[in-house]
Design a protein around this motif. Structure first.
Motif: not given
Lengths: 194, 573
Positions: B216-219, B325-335
């Motif tokens: 996802l990051m590359e494409s 306060p920090t929001l942390i999500n996986n890359v695919e979630t952001f996708g």
């Protein structure tokens, strides 16, 4: 952790006494992050890129510049697999040991390389020619088992082809004189070596 | 840049694309590059120049098309015709594609990968919709496919509350493995008191056998940045961090370039799209530690420390990076964010099952015919994934297990092939959805050996902070070592099971808590294999060498031998 996040703008910023130009690269990263102690990992990345490995002197320099205890810097440098405190061989062979590669018998490739060169994964041959590393996963699972010899990704390997590829890399540099000189350039120059 | 400029850019780019008669899309993601995609692209460009086709044919390097084991992949797009996929393209066949297909309209039949294959037909691309169709290094390509219009829409027509509500309504759950409802998390961070807030995208994909995030990051790097910016707007953060695994240099390079381009065009940075919202994104490169996939460890790593987890609560939503306060999500979630905002929560929720909405990307690998990256609707059965999409395990082999979730997951046996792939069903089987690695094993794999492989991984990757994980994984690994070399006893199996429970229940973070999963799930479904190793000292799959003698049995036999001989045997004296 340690006192403050950012050091005052008037940091001592002394150049390294050796005058080695590679320290300028580290200084550049230090400046880019305004000597923030949080940037330790970024600085170590730069240092390893410039010098190939993190020798003690380098760790002391980084610790001084960031005003961090040496034990802190040493702790971080040894925690992460990416940082190496030993010099690496002139050639390196990374064998992927991810699940897909393991299922396709990558362990046999490692065993064959270990027998052929007499070193364990993670070690360098005494003559400094070759380092063998076992990687967690190179993310090319569709091509398992995967091998990286001097930056070149080789797919669907067997113990025999793996040894042949490593041998080829070593012999090619021996034939070309003295191999590559600088570790600054991490891109693999195929034409230059073959 | 304003919204109208964005639309103008999209129009210009579409006109540019339609000006050529034919587009040759060449996959330039890591697996295809390893199979020689770069020379294929050169050959295509050369052939186009040689035949003086520069004005009517464009050669474009794109992201991943999916079937990685069949790479290098090339797609031929001719105006008014269906796209044609070519597999295993060589420089010679690249030449033929230009001469025969592009010039003479005679597709090169033997290299075509039919587009009606179940591999394509059964997929449902939401996150990877652009992957393989756009040049990841060009912002214009992304904008032409409605890129950044979701961000513009959110900034202009939605309040942060509405954005959070939309995400909640879509039913999106975290794609990193645990499946926590994303909207809920966003709302927690939004409501958390504090001036400064952060957004983190977790791209430290450490699971061996998983490469969805990298692809996802590359494409499609801009989709990730746009998703993060929408998140920043929704929770009130002005700074984002993208934590990229150290082993992914191409991804880091493309993201770096994407951030710079977006900042220059006013799509990131201060006053995004001429609104009052500002959002900066910085990249942090990981240094190789699996535990950094755990959120508190990842934050420690961003702050330049050892990647060791801290107890929760406080959760990052209350106190994360530098106690903000920090929001942390996986890359695919952001996708998934951009399509939800662009097409609406209801559209997204129409895909998937009652509790698991949308699609999931899996990295299909191991002993299947076609390996690669697939995106399927939640709830699809494992059988469809392996036999239809993957094309089965091949002639003469028998399916034995599918491993999901890497070192935190479990093995699913043949009798559960019809299980729907969703968070709850997989958990009920002792496996997890995980980040999406899906490794198929056939009869040549020995289950205790696989469990040992994962345990060795956890032993090595344990950060050493808490005792159950640091010591427990080592002890479990030793027992598994004994089982696979023939020196284990029945008591070992019992201790192993006790250790599993202890490590699971008492470890500090997810790494330790889930480390016993591969052992527990193989014990559950393949207990007879463990017993064969211990009782009969044989490995049914023929993998383990069984070189050692059972130690405890020897100790039991010793007094008897001494009685028989009347003396201590010389070999033991």
């Amino acid at each position: 952790m340690v006192e403050s996040r950012t050091r005052s703008a008037a940091s001592p910023d002394l150049p390294h006494p050796s005058g080695d130009p590679r320290f300028a690269l580290i200084d550049r990263t230090l400046k880019r992050f305004r000597f923030q102690q949080d940037a330790l990992i970024e600085v170590l990345h730069t240092a390893q890129e410039a010098f190939g490995f993190l020798e003690e002197d380098l760790l002391i320099y980084v610790a001084r510049q960031l005003k961090l205890p040496l034990s802190w810097v040493y702790g971080v440098a040894t925690f992460y697999h990416f940082f190496s405190l030993q010099p690496q061989g002139e050639h390196n062979c990374i064998v992927c040991m991810g699940t897909a590669c393991y299922v396709k018998r990558a362990a046999e490739i490692v065993a064959a390389l270990q027998t052929a060169y007499g070193i364990e994964a993670g070690q360098t041959t005494p003559d400094g020619m070759l380092s063998i590393t076992a990687a967690r996963c190179l993310g090319s699972c569709g091509l398992a088992p995967v091998l990286i010899v001097d930056g070149q990704v080789l797919a669907r390997e067997t113990p025999e082809t793996a040894i042949a590829a490593v041998q080829l890399a070593i012999e090619a540099s021996a034939a070309a004189g003295n191999g590559r000189s600088s570790q600054l350039d991490d891109s693999y120059d195929e034409e230059g070596d073959l | 840049m304003k919204r109208s400029d964005l639309q103008a850019m999209a129009r210009r780019e579409l006109e540019r694309q339609q000006a050529v008669r034919c587009r040759l899309l060449c996959c330039a993601s890591t697996p295809c590059l390893s199979s020689g995609a770069a020379t294929v692209q050169q050959a295509l460009e050369q052939a186009v120049t040689d035949n003086k086709l520069d004005a009517e044919v464009a050669v474009v390097s794109t992201g991943c098309m999916g079937p990685c084991s069949r790479g290098p992949m090339v797609t031929v797009q001719v105006a008014g015709q269906e796209d044609i996929y070519y597999e295993n393209v060589t420089p010679e066949s690249a030449q033929r594609i230009v001469v025969e297909h592009v010039m003479a309209n005679q597709p090169v039949a033997e290299k075509i990968m039919p587009s009606d294959l179940p591999f394509f037909a059964k997929q449902h691309k939401i996150v990877l919709a652009n992957s393989g169709l756009i040049d990841p290094e060009r912002l214009e390509d992304y904008v032409a496919r409605d890129g950044y219009s979701a961000l513009a829409h959110a900034l202009r027509e939605m309040t942060p509350e509405e954005v959070c509500a939309e995400i909640s309504k879509s039913g999106l759950r975290g794609r990193g493995g645990a499946g926590y409802p994303t909207g809920l998390k966003w709302d927690l961070v939004r409501k958390a008191p504090g001036e400064k807030k952060y957004v983190i995208a977790n791209g430290d994909e450490g699971d061996p056998g998983a490469y969805m995030d990298r692809t996802l990051m590359e494409s499609d790097p801009h989709r990730l940045l746009e998703g993060m910016a929408i998140a920043g707007y929704a929770v009130g953060a002005d700074q984002g961090f993208l934590y990229v695994r150290g082993e992914y240099p191409i991804a880091a390079k493309r993201l770096e370039k994407a951030i710079r381009t977006a900042e220059r065009r006013g799509l990131l940075g201060s006053r995004v799209l001429e609104s009052s919202f500002s959002f900066r994104i910085d990249i942090r490169i990981g240094a190789g530690a699996f535990v950094c996939g755990e959120e508190t460890a990842l934050m420690a790593s961003i702050m330049g420390r050892r990647g060791q987890p801290t107890p929760r609560p406080p959760y990052p939503a209350q106190s994360g990076l530098w106690e903000c306060p920090t929001l942390i999500n996986n890359v695919e979630t952001f996708g998934n964010i951009v399509p939800i905002i662009a097409h609406g929560a209801d559209w997204f929720a129409s895909v998937g099952t009652a509790k698991s909405k949308g699609s999931k990307i899996f990295a299909l690998a191991g002993k299947v015919d076609t390996t690669g990256l697939i995106e399927v609707p939640m709830g699809i059965t494992l059988r469809e994934v392996i036999y239809d999409i993957g094309g089965g395990v091949g002639e003469g082999h028998t399916f034995k297990a599918a491993q999901t979730g890497g070192p935190s997951g479990g093995c699913i046996p043949a009798e559960h092939l019809d299980t729907p792939m969703d968070y709850e069903s997989l958990r009920a089987l002792g496996a997890i959805m995980g980040s999406g690695g899906l490794i198929v094993m056939d009869n040549a794999s020995c289950m205790p050996d696989v469990a040992k492989f994962f345990m060795e991984f956890c032993t090595d990757e344990s950060c050493g902070k808490c005792v159950p994980c640091r010591v427990g994984t080592v002890q479990m690994h030793r027992i598994l070592e004994r089982i696979t070399n023939g020196s284990a006893t029945a008591a070992d199996l019992q201790i192993l099971e006790e250790l599993c429970t202890m490590v699971q229940e008492t470890s500090l973070c997810g790494l330790g808590q889930s480390a016993p999963n591969p052992v527990l799930s193989t014990l559950r479904f393949y207990r007879e294999e463990y017993e064969a190793h211990i009782q009969r000292r044989e490995c049914p799959a023929g993998v383990c060498k069984m070189t050692e003698a059972p130690t405890l049995a020897l100790m039991e036999a010793l007094p008897r031998r001494i009685r028989e001989l009347g003396t201590i045997p010389m070999s033991l004296a």
